[in-house]
Design an enzyme around this catalytic site. Structure first.
Site, PDB file in Angstrom:
ATOM      1  N   ASP A 577       0.775  -1.241   0.000  1.00  0.00           N
ATOM      2  CA  ASP A 577       0.000   0.000   0.000  1.00  0.00           C
ATOM      3  C   ASP A 577       0.808   1.294   0.000  1.00  0.00           C
ATOM      4  OD1 ASP A 577      -1.792  -2.049   0.258  1.00  0.00           O
ATOM      5  OD2 ASP A 577      -3.110  -1.017   1.634  1.00  0.00           O
ATOM      6  N   GLU A 839      -3.590  -6.967  13.103  1.00  0.00           N
ATOM      7  CA  GLU A 839      -3.136  -6.809  11.725  1.00  0.00           C
ATOM      8  C   GLU A 839      -1.646  -6.442  11.679  1.00  0.00           C
ATOM      9  OE1 GLU A 839      -5.272  -3.756   9.679  1.00  0.00           O
ATOM     10  OE2 GLU A 839      -4.534  -4.336   7.700  1.00  0.00           O
TER      11      GLU A 839
HETATM   12  C1  6A9 Z   1     -11.162  -1.527   1.781  1.00  0.00           C
HETATM   13  C2  6A9 Z   1     -13.218  -1.405   3.171  1.00  0.00           C
HETATM   14  C3  6A9 Z   1     -14.787  -1.228   6.412  1.00  0.00           C
HETATM   15  C4  6A9 Z   1      -4.279  -4.170   3.362  1.00  0.00           C
HETATM   16  O1  6A9 Z   1      -5.309  -8.032   4.353  1.00  0.00           O
HETATM   17  C5  6A9 Z   1      -5.907  -7.533   3.223  1.00  0.00           C
HETATM   18  C6  6A9 Z   1      -5.139  -6.346   2.688  1.00  0.00           C
HETATM   19  C7  6A9 Z   1      -3.722  -6.772   2.315  1.00  0.00           C
HETATM   20  O2  6A9 Z   1      -3.764  -7.603   1.198  1.00  0.00           O
HETATM   21  C8  6A9 Z   1      -2.833  -5.608   2.007  1.00  0.00           C
HETATM   22  O3  6A9 Z   1      -1.532  -6.061   1.815  1.00  0.00           O
HETATM   23  N1  6A9 Z   1      -5.128  -5.281   3.692  1.00  0.00           N
HETATM   24  C9  6A9 Z   1      -2.865  -4.601   3.132  1.00  0.00           C
HETATM   25  O4  6A9 Z   1      -2.052  -3.507   2.830  1.00  0.00           O
HETATM   26  C10 6A9 Z   1      -6.484  -4.825   4.062  1.00  0.00           C
HETATM   27  C11 6A9 Z   1      -7.218  -4.212   2.920  1.00  0.00           C
HETATM   28  C12 6A9 Z   1      -8.555  -3.750   3.322  1.00  0.00           C
HETATM   29  C13 6A9 Z   1      -9.274  -3.077   2.214  1.00  0.00           C
HETATM   30  C14 6A9 Z   1     -10.480  -2.411   2.769  1.00  0.00           C
HETATM   31  C15 6A9 Z   1     -12.137  -0.643   2.475  1.00  0.00           C
HETATM   32  C16 6A9 Z   1     -13.757  -0.712   4.338  1.00  0.00           C
HETATM   33  O5  6A9 Z   1     -14.486  -1.644   5.120  1.00  0.00           O
END
Ligand code: 6A9
Length: 869
Positions: A577, A839
């Site tokens: 990200d 996380e």
């Molecule tokens: C979008 C939704 C309340 C971010 O673990 C999943 C991902 C990873 O693949 C990535 O490497 N996470 C990491 O940087 C979380 C992504 C969440 C997206 C949410 C908005 C809001 O809902």
């Protein structure tokens, strides 16, 4: 900016599945397997919900609340979707085997619920078998003599049109639940097979409680049955709101003298296909529910019921618990115990060894590891639907992908209960060691989502239930966007297994022919064979669409050069990200992590091909690519910043950028006053120039992570290449080892990434360390500790510890042991103190941060504990 280098906007191949046999059609996933897997806790986003693995499911879910508290209504205090806002002190699966059994503890205010789920296939049970749910309501704190009631609501709904009319509470009366089985609901559903099996839901109170004071009767049951005709899928999605409004209406009709109570109205329509049962009990209480299905026309399950409810369930539950513990011990427990034994460490430069007093105690490690594994398994979901994909230029209408199922683990039940491509590669590293068939099933589903171009969408938002939780601007997937091909990690593990077996067969060292393991090897082989054309297409998609500006370089697409509000335009496709890249995205960028991922992919392809005995010609191009991508001279030429002695991205960059945050006034919505809002703008004062990006962090570690650095034991040619590459520093040690040793030194430098609690994502000295990216985006991959990358580093260190020259091996082993110790302390201690796995973790305090529970790749704590790489 031009659309140069992007896929042509031809819808056809984007929205068409790859022409290759489906992996999910393999023989091992036959009707018998599907039947065993039909029911499961596959509603990832709920505290608890069962559903069938069918496109239109027969679904069930759990809600609970305090029926004597007016705030329940006012503040929507009904628990249903797993949500951080509910503020549960802790919840999660303590045990879950991914197939038949799970045990979850939900700690809410002054009480807690222990939920046990058990599937069984008894004589006469229909498609998918039967399942039981036991709810033990207990007081956590407070006066034990004080009367306290909790309502649990179990509901059943059908996403399809029911096969047969449902019968809600056959006697049609408000019931006191008694210590004998009572049928709450019967019906028939297409989800249970073409025959349309009949099913029933039963409930029973456990009489074995120490009688609560002055309690004269059992739990009370109230209910509502209704038709969702014309309202699918809305009613199912809004079942919590439905519950609240129905209770509110009944409350309004109540005589004013009555004490305030929240109950369902007790009524059902004749064509109900959604039924809710509110069971209100004084704590402590235990309530059992049993779902039975019957093939054929007779739906009498009364004999089987004895083992599904009440005292008859005690034995099976205890046996399932013991079986889980035993299996855990065999698969991970013994490894954990061995790995936790204090080791005799030779003198090394690293700080205290594993026998220091703050090493976590074994019992706590095992408990955390069990919970981590169980939550990964207990959060697995089944989704069905279509991704929305953009096939045209920005602003064009997205088009639906073909509708398809996805069986997958998810990163987080509360925040993102859906599938993410690169997360899944890490999930499967753990699951394949626990239940290889289950893991193959998941990977098969992912590979079958590949389109004719060889693309797999990164974030899977399939079906209404998943889509309801994502803001529209995040839903659309772009077919030139990648995500790290981490699925090659578990797949390469399978190939290695196969390769080892073949080696043993040729050496004649194979263990006495074990029919079980021979059959398992055959399934692995069949899987890899079936997967091969898909993996080849996937590899090829990366190799072509993500190619960089120079030969053998790669570039993540999807960065927005016009992102005016971002300090550093995000690279969501990389998975990292906001990890800082070149300040001014353009086509000249070279991304180090992607190039290293490609080295892994090429090597994996070569190994898979070899393990399958494919003709040399079919394997040669991957072997050649692997050789090229691991060639140190080329890697150094493209990515080694000689001046600093660090590996880095290349691009158009200046360090002279800053984020200006302004407060502006925006018009409020209808009838709302204007509101203040912070907006940000990036201000560039420097002159962006082509250069190595001077940010040291996770990306810089990728040559080490993917084991592209010399071990110090290679033949001369490589050694001299390494020596040429390693002009940095005075570590003029023996040949090829110099560069590796120097990189290990960077790794363990506390002023950079090496923190008390694990490896931080960005060096403390980096200009963007802990900087926010926009007014709304706090730092995310800018210093925080992430467990997936830490795991990969451990895996690599363990490799160098085993294969390195004496010097490299010693340095790697010391770094490995110390990093592992710190991570276990962070994760195990954090789980104990904070009630969840998180996380990410703060590099200064070690506390878990961001979403929780996060039992996606953080669950790798289990493999870290067992030293399984
Ligand atoms: C979008 C939704 C309340 C971010 O673990 C999943 C991902 C990873 O693949 C990535 O490497 N996470 C990491 O940087 C979380 C992504 C969440 C997206 C949410 C908005 C809001 O809902």
């Amino acid at each position: 900016f031009a659309l140069r280098g992007r896929a042509h906007f031809t819808k056809g191949p984007i929205l068409t599945p790859l022409k290759a046999p489906k992996v999910t059609d393999l023989l091992e996933f036959d009707a018998a397997y599907k039947d065993r897997m039909l029911w499961g806790s596959y509603r990832s986003g709920l505290y608890f919900g069962m559903r069938t693995r069918t496109p239109k499911g027969l679904v069930s879910g759990l809600m609970w609340f305090d029926p004597d508290d007016f705030q329940t209504l006012q503040q929507y205090r009904v628990r249903h979707e797993a949500s951080q806002g509910d503020g549960l002190a802790s919840y999660g699966w303590k045990r879950h085997d991914g197939r038949t059994y799970g045990q979850q503890v939900l700690v809410d205010n002054d009480y807690n619920i222990t939920l046990s789920m058990l599937k069984s296939f008894g004589e006469g049970s229909g498609p998918g078998g039967d399942w039981s749910v036991r709810l033990q309501l207990r007081r956590t704190s407070g006066m034990p003599t004080q009367r306290r009631r909790i309502s649990v609501v179990i509901y059943m709904g059908d996403e399809d049109t029911p096969r047969e009319p449902w019968q809600v509470l056959p006697d049609g009366e408000v019931t006191d639940l008694r210590p004998q089985p009572a049928a709450l609901l019967t019906g028939g559903s297409a989800a249970l097979g073409r025959g349309g099996a009949r099913w029933a839901l039963h409930a029973m109170e456990q009489a074995t409680e120490p009688p609560a004071s002055r309690r004269s009767r059992g739990c009370r049951v109230d209910y509502l049955g209704m038709s969702t005709e014309g309202h699918k899928p809305d009613y199912l999605l809004k079942v919590r709101e439905l519950l609240l409004s129905t209770m509110y209406e009944r409350l309004q009709r109540q005589p004013p003298s009555d004490k305030f109570r929240l109950y369902l109205p007790n009524g059902a329509t004749t064509n109900s296909d959604l039924a809710l049962f509110q069971v209100t009990c004084v704590i402590p209480s235990t309530v059992d529910f049993a779902f039975t299905s019957s093939s054929g026309d007779v739906s009498d399950s009364s004999e089987r019921l004895e083992g599904l409810l009440g005292p008859g369930l005690d034995g099976p539950l205890a046996a399932a618990e013991a079986a889980f513990d035993q299996r855990f011990d065999r698969v991970f427990g013994e490894g954990i115990a061995r790995a936790l034994q204090p080791q005799q460490q030779p003198d090394s430069a690293a700080s205290p060894d594993a026998s220091t007093p703050d090493a976590p105690d074994a019992a706590a490690v095992v408990e955390t590891a069990k919970a981590a594994l169980s939550n990964l398994l207990g959060s697995m979901g089944y989704f069905y639907g279509s991704s929305l994909v953009r096939t045209g230029p920005p602003g064009s209408e997205p088009a639906p992908y073909w509708p398809a199922p996805l069986f997958t683990a998810v990163p987080s039940r509360s925040f993102f209960p859906r599938g993410f491509l690169w997360d899944e590669g890490f999930h499967q590293l753990l699951l394949q060691r626990w239940e290889p068939a289950l893991s193959r099933d998941v990977i098969a589903h992912w590979l079958d989502l590949m389109n004719a171009q060889g693309w797999i969408p990164r974030e899977q938002i399939l079906g209404e239930e998943a889509r309801a939780r994502v803001p529209p601007e995040f839903v659309v997937q772009l077919p030139w966007h990648a995500n790290p091909p981490s699925l090659f990690l578990p797949i390469a593990h399978m190939a290695a297994q196969l390769g080892r077996a073949q080696q043993q067969a040729t050496d004649g060292t194979a263990a006495a022919s074990d029919a079980e393991s021979a059959a398992e090897l055959e399934r692995v082989r069949a899987f890899l064979r079936r997967a091969w054309p898909r993996l080849a297409a996937w590899y090829n998609w990366f190799n072509t669409t993500q190619a960089g500006p120079l030969p053998s370089s790669f570039r993540w697409h999807g960065r927005d050069p016009l992102a005016a509000s971002e300090l550093n335009p995000k690279t969501l496709t990389s998975g990292l990200d906001d990890y800082p890249r070149a300040s001014h995205p353009d086509d000249s960028e070279r991304h180090l992590d992607l190039r290293c991922w490609m080295a892994l992919a090429a090597q994996a392809m070569a190994d898979i091909g070899t393990s399958l005995g494919l003709p040399a010609a079919a394997v040669a191009r991957y072997a050649a690519a692997a050789e090229q991508l691991s060639d140190l001279r080329q890697l150094a030429a493209l990515h080694l910043d000689q001046g600093r002695g660090v590996f880095a991205d290349w691009g158009t960059h200046t360090e002279e950028v800053a984020l200006e945050v302004k407060s502006i006034v925006v018009p409020g919505g209808e009838g709302q006053p204007p509101q203040r809002r912070d907006v940000s703008e990036r201000v560039t004062t420097g002159w962006p120039q082509p250069q190595f990006v001077p940010q040291f962090g996770y990306v810089s570690l990728f040559p080490l992570i993917m084991r592209l650095l010399p071990t110090g034991r290679e033949p001369n040619a490589t050694a001299s290449a390494a020596a040429t590459a390693a002009t940095a520093g005075a570590t003029a040690a023996a040949g090829g080892a110099a560069l590796t040793l120097q990189q290990l030194q960077l790794l363990t430098d506390p002023s950079l990434l090496w923190s008390e609690h694990g490896l931080r994502s960005l060096a403390k000295t980096a200009s963007l360390y802990k900087k926010r990216n926009t007014a709304d985006d706090p730092p995310y991959w800018r210093g925080q500790i992430w467990i997936n990358v830490n795991y990969l580093v451990l895996r690599s260190l363990s490799y160098y510890a085993r294969h390195g020259s004496p010097e490299v091996a010693a340095a790697a082993a010391a770094a490995h042991d110390e990093l592992r110790r710190r991570l276990l302390r962070t994760l195990v201690g954090g789980y104990k103190r904070q009630g969840y796995l998180y996380e990410q973790y703060d590099d200064e305090s070690g506390r878990g941060t961001s979403s929780h529970p996060f039992t996606g790749w953080t669950a790798l704590v289990t493999l870290i504990a067992a030293q399984e790489y």
